[in-house]
Write an enzyme that holds these catalytic residues in place. Sequence first.
Site, PDB file in Angstrom:
ATOM      1  N   ASP A  20       6.150   0.884  -8.078  1.00 20.71           N
ATOM      2  CA  ASP A  20       5.208  -0.083  -8.061  1.00 20.71           C
ATOM      3  C   ASP A  20       5.163  -1.208  -9.318  1.00 20.71           C
ATOM      4  O   ASP A  20       5.895  -0.835 -10.391  1.00 20.71           O
ATOM      5  CB  ASP A  20       4.012   0.583  -8.171  1.00 20.71           C
ATOM      6  CG  ASP A  20       2.672  -0.175  -7.773  1.00 20.71           C
ATOM      7  OD1 ASP A  20       3.002  -1.231  -7.015  1.00 20.71           O
ATOM      8  OD2 ASP A  20       1.651   0.113  -7.993  1.00 20.71           O
ATOM      9  N   ASN A  22       6.605  -4.692  -8.612  1.00 23.95           N
ATOM     10  CA  ASN A  22       7.617  -5.702  -8.688  1.00 23.95           C
ATOM     11  C   ASN A  22       6.613  -7.077  -8.648  1.00 23.95           C
ATOM     12  O   ASN A  22       7.163  -8.121  -9.289  1.00 23.95           O
ATOM     13  CB  ASN A  22       8.065  -5.697  -7.149  1.00 23.95           C
ATOM     14  CG  ASN A  22       9.114  -4.467  -6.882  1.00 23.95           C
ATOM     15  OD1 ASN A  22       9.250  -3.622  -8.103  1.00 23.95           O
ATOM     16  ND2 ASN A  22       9.423  -4.249  -5.828  1.00 23.95           N
ATOM     17  N   GLY A  23       5.608  -7.007  -8.054  1.00 25.52           N
ATOM     18  CA  GLY A  23       4.721  -8.457  -8.199  1.00 25.52           C
ATOM     19  C   GLY A  23       4.415  -8.897  -9.620  1.00 25.52           C
ATOM     20  O   GLY A  23       4.827  -9.880  -9.963  1.00 25.52           O
ATOM     21  N   HIS A  37      10.645  -8.357  -5.893  1.00 24.82           N
ATOM     22  CA  HIS A  37      11.145  -7.143  -4.981  1.00 24.82           C
ATOM     23  C   HIS A  37      12.616  -7.133  -4.889  1.00 24.82           C
ATOM     24  O   HIS A  37      13.147  -6.042  -4.938  1.00 24.82           O
ATOM     25  CB  HIS A  37      10.652  -7.737  -3.539  1.00 24.82           C
ATOM     26  CG  HIS A  37       9.188  -7.469  -3.321  1.00 24.82           C
ATOM     27  ND1 HIS A  37       8.681  -6.478  -3.702  1.00 24.82           N
ATOM     28  CD2 HIS A  37       8.448  -8.490  -2.769  1.00 24.82           C
ATOM     29  CE1 HIS A  37       7.298  -6.570  -3.687  1.00 24.82           C
ATOM     30  NE2 HIS A  37       7.113  -7.887  -3.026  1.00 24.82           N
ATOM     31  N   THR A  66       1.952   1.951   5.231  1.00 19.69           N
ATOM     32  CA  THR A  66       1.512   1.729   6.561  1.00 19.69           C
ATOM     33  C   THR A  66       0.448   0.551   6.051  1.00 19.69           C
ATOM     34  O   THR A  66       0.021  -0.130   6.914  1.00 19.69           O
ATOM     35  CB  THR A  66       0.762   2.939   7.230  1.00 19.69           C
ATOM     36  OG1 THR A  66       0.121   3.580   6.353  1.00 19.69           O
ATOM     37  CG2 THR A  66       1.784   3.693   7.947  1.00 19.69           C
ATOM     38  N   GLU A  67      -0.227   0.480   4.916  1.00 23.26           N
ATOM     39  CA  GLU A  67      -1.006  -0.270   4.474  1.00 23.26           C
ATOM     40  C   GLU A  67      -0.523  -1.756   3.947  1.00 23.26           C
ATOM     41  O   GLU A  67      -1.222  -2.767   3.949  1.00 23.26           O
ATOM     42  CB  GLU A  67      -1.837   0.307   3.295  1.00 23.26           C
ATOM     43  CG  GLU A  67      -2.938   1.313   3.592  1.00 23.26           C
ATOM     44  CD  GLU A  67      -2.145   2.683   4.129  1.00 23.26           C
ATOM     45  OE1 GLU A  67      -1.112   3.078   3.509  1.00 23.26           O
ATOM     46  OE2 GLU A  67      -2.666   3.449   5.072  1.00 23.26           O
ATOM     47  N   TRP A  69       1.462  -3.785   5.568  1.00 24.17           N
ATOM     48  CA  TRP A  69       1.352  -4.545   6.671  1.00 24.17           C
ATOM     49  C   TRP A  69       0.276  -5.774   6.390  1.00 24.17           C
ATOM     50  O   TRP A  69       0.112  -6.759   6.877  1.00 24.17           O
ATOM     51  CB  TRP A  69       1.180  -4.117   8.063  1.00 24.17           C
ATOM     52  CG  TRP A  69       2.312  -3.127   8.548  1.00 24.17           C
ATOM     53  CD1 TRP A  69       2.456  -1.833   8.511  1.00 24.17           C
ATOM     54  CD2 TRP A  69       3.715  -3.646   8.765  1.00 24.17           C
ATOM     55  NE1 TRP A  69       3.467  -1.466   8.982  1.00 24.17           N
ATOM     56  CE2 TRP A  69       4.377  -2.768   8.916  1.00 24.17           C
ATOM     57  CE3 TRP A  69       4.240  -4.997   8.999  1.00 24.17           C
ATOM     58  CZ2 TRP A  69       5.691  -2.490   9.565  1.00 24.17           C
ATOM     59  CZ3 TRP A  69       5.518  -4.838   9.175  1.00 24.17           C
ATOM     60  CH2 TRP A  69       6.184  -3.909   9.698  1.00 24.17           C
ATOM     61  N   ARG A  71      -0.275  -7.253   3.737  1.00 24.74           N
ATOM     62  CA  ARG A  71       0.195  -8.179   2.725  1.00 24.74           C
ATOM     63  C   ARG A  71       0.363  -9.677   3.597  1.00 24.74           C
ATOM     64  O   ARG A  71       0.544  -9.656   4.940  1.00 24.74           O
ATOM     65  CB  ARG A  71       1.345  -8.026   1.987  1.00 24.74           C
ATOM     66  CG  ARG A  71       0.897  -6.802   1.236  1.00 24.74           C
ATOM     67  CD  ARG A  71       2.379  -6.429   0.175  1.00 24.74           C
ATOM     68  NE  ARG A  71       1.907  -5.388  -0.838  1.00 24.74           N
ATOM     69  CZ  ARG A  71       2.143  -4.991  -1.673  1.00 24.74           C
ATOM     70  NH1 ARG A  71       3.385  -5.778  -2.345  1.00 24.74           N
ATOM     71  NH2 ARG A  71       1.798  -4.013  -2.626  1.00 24.74           N
ATOM     72  N   LEU A 131      23.255  14.252  -2.203  1.00 27.18           N
ATOM     73  CA  LEU A 131      21.828  13.945  -2.364  1.00 27.18           C
ATOM     74  C   LEU A 131      21.041  13.699  -0.950  1.00 27.18           C
ATOM     75  O   LEU A 131      21.615  12.875  -0.034  1.00 27.18           O
ATOM     76  CB  LEU A 131      21.655  12.619  -3.404  1.00 27.18           C
ATOM     77  CG  LEU A 131      20.170  11.940  -3.235  1.00 27.18           C
ATOM     78  CD1 LEU A 131      19.218  12.790  -4.202  1.00 27.18           C
ATOM     79  CD2 LEU A 131      20.441  10.510  -3.826  1.00 27.18           C
ATOM     80  N   ARG A 188       5.001   7.547 -10.705  1.00 30.19           N
ATOM     81  CA  ARG A 188       4.508   6.151 -10.349  1.00 30.19           C
ATOM     82  C   ARG A 188       4.611   5.216 -11.255  1.00 30.19           C
ATOM     83  O   ARG A 188       3.850   5.297 -12.480  1.00 30.19           O
ATOM     84  CB  ARG A 188       3.086   6.034  -9.667  1.00 30.19           C
ATOM     85  CG  ARG A 188       2.504   4.902  -9.143  1.00 30.19           C
ATOM     86  CD  ARG A 188       1.197   4.784  -8.569  1.00 30.19           C
ATOM     87  NE  ARG A 188       1.113   3.258  -8.124  1.00 30.19           N
ATOM     88  CZ  ARG A 188       0.553   3.146  -6.711  1.00 30.19           C
ATOM     89  NH1 ARG A 188      -0.270   4.361  -6.130  1.00 30.19           N
ATOM     90  NH2 ARG A 188       0.395   2.061  -6.183  1.00 30.19           N
TER      91      ARG A 188
END
Length: 243
Positions: A20, A22-23, A37, A66-67, A69, A71, A131, A188
């Site tokens: 988390d 990038n923006g 990104h 899934t959330e 989308w 954006r 891996l 995170r």
Amino acid sequence: MPEIWVKPERMPRHVAIIMDGNGRWAKKRGLPRALGHRAGVEAMRAIIRESSDLGVEVLSLYAFSTENWKRSTEEVGVLMGLLLEFCGREVENLYRNNVRIRILGDVERMPEPQRTALKNAMERTASRTGLQLNFAINYGGRDELRRAAQKLCEQALSGALRAEEVTEETLRQALDTAGQPDVDLVIRTSGEERMSNFLPFQTAYAELQFPKILWPDFGINEYHAALDDFAARDRRFGGRSEK
Ligand code: IPE
Ligand code: IPE
Ligand code: MG
């Protein structure tokens, strides 16, 4: 090959990362989010390589929820473009490094050409034994549990499964991470302290870390610091301390 300084029994087998920030990284520099990104992909490549070199068994990376989308069409387009570019550029490389790619999430509902690229990446690397790299794309933990419930219902309706045979283990095997160990460590970045629908079943007993650094700035040193912090923790799983 980096020196492995953490005792093997103190290394996490499964590391899950919510990449988390990038923006905010782009905003701080007055750049478009797309460049944030892009920088995030570079950070990701370095962490994949290091995980492979350190002998981490499973690395799960949250790339698109899934959330997400919700954006803007433009930002979703950028992320989908980067995904294709990554598949085109990296899959052979990962194959050569003995990395197996698995997609967590609903691949069937991904748009073309991303769906085909992701399926090809999984097929191409299916024989690799190093891996295990999980990309969570179009992934939501609740959606994963819904799809698992659906699979079990289908098995029950066909007569292959009885209600009393539904154990934690059958449920585990119906998840996208079937066959893999539970998550030991969640990292995170960006300072947000929430799970955002990431691997709710698999992280039930995971150790959590929320480093205050934006994802594109998360490098090898920060990763090592996270592993050191993890190695020093006392995991009890409801039992008594080992110390
Ligand atoms: C994480 O960075 C990447 C994805 C969710 C795809 P964000 O885009 O969420 O960055 P912030 O949170 O806006 O800084
Ligand atoms: C979580 O980050 C998803 C990914 C990193 C892919 P978000 O930035 O989408 O999460 P929220 O909206 O802040 O919870
Ligand atoms: Mg974010």
